[in-house]
Write an enzyme that holds these catalytic residues in place. Sequence first.
Site: not given
Length: 458
Positions: A166, A399
């Site tokens: 993180h 995508d």
Amino acid sequence: MATSHGSGEAELRITKSKPVVVPPTGKTYDGLYYLSPIDEILMGPLDILFCFETDDEKRTENLCETIKQALAKVLVHFYPFAGSLVMGPDGNFMVKCTGEGVSFVEAVANCELRELGDFMILDLPKQRQLVHAWNESENPSEIPLLVVQVTRFQCGGFVIGLAVNHCMCDGTSLLEFMKSWGEIARGLPVSVVPFLDRCILKPNQPLETDEYNHDNISAISVDGSNVSSYLLRRDEQSIFKSFSFDLQKLKQLKKIAAMEDDGTIKGTTVTDFELIMAFIWRARTKALKLNPSETSMLLIVVDGRHHRFGPSIPEGYFGNAILITGCECSAGELIENPLCFAVDLIKRGLELEFIQSLDNYVNYIQFVKVTVEATRTELQLDRAFVGNKWSRFLSNDIDFGWGGPTQIANACPQKEVVVVHAQRKDCMNKILTLGLSPSDMKAFEEMMQLEMGIQTCT
């Protein structure tokens, strides 16, 4: 290597290849890379699943190779991922940019993706198989910055499982990374070049703590240990459950909160997230049976890039740029007052007028880090939890050539973090996920059933 997990009559079996290291395709910066105070606060595991559905298995025959080649190219732009953590000369962690690369694992499942059901409903033994496990260590420098696993399913669908440290990014930065990675996989140029200079968040003057006498961060300043609980530590003693707020339940909740038809309380607009968090704050406090005089705290993660803070964080900033704001009151006051009281506390906690410039934000994150370090050993985790909204993760901008993700999931939930997100892009349901001890979870489930008629998602 094969792993399995039984679920009813179905059994998930995943066969993994040996990990390979994918280096950037071009030369990148060679040296030490600065991490900001908020990056260091958030150091720890963040495991995310991106699920892509398709019924055309032949179209995904070269899936892993396409994604792997695109990863090598996108790492030229996001080169810190290809390095490793080291201790810098000032005693703080930094990234040593070596260009070594990222571990990449190919995997194949023995079933169709839809057989795994709704990923929003936690099934950790199953979902953990879709992220390549790294050797957990108490030494942060041994935690990889990024590990990728791509799992293909019999239907042609696939899951990209990311094990991210993180300290490298928040949700917004991770989405930009995924978007750029997908653009390259589709043969397109990167539409947003990442802004990599984290030194813009480097404090250049001593902290003026008197700037932070604000009600909305008193939960941080009074007990900074509750911020350190956001360090994403796994807690094997906790159990995690999911609960669904459909449109009917949201309407019921708005009625309880005395909301008007236009979505306001006393003329103030209230979001579904704020309303759900207010209800959960009260229900969780009741379930934990805190003494009426004890302080109950709610911390909320806010994107520091939000337009309300002015043009402070540059477009495409790669790193953590979040704020952790808080609200608090006594447990007795929270429970005895109506739901709209908790909503009002949350609204005031989210005002954040004290962040009006980049300098304000730098001072803020410096303050949070100093507070965390000063109180790290005084954990009182039951009295505070963190609320986070994940709805933005479901984006068609990600995508790889087979359409956008249909689901996302957190394969590394934390006891102290309550996540609220939309079930799917085309669904208004809100899914809530949280962890508690077994006895506290039983009390919380009873509270949800009694007050809202909501049962655990299965």
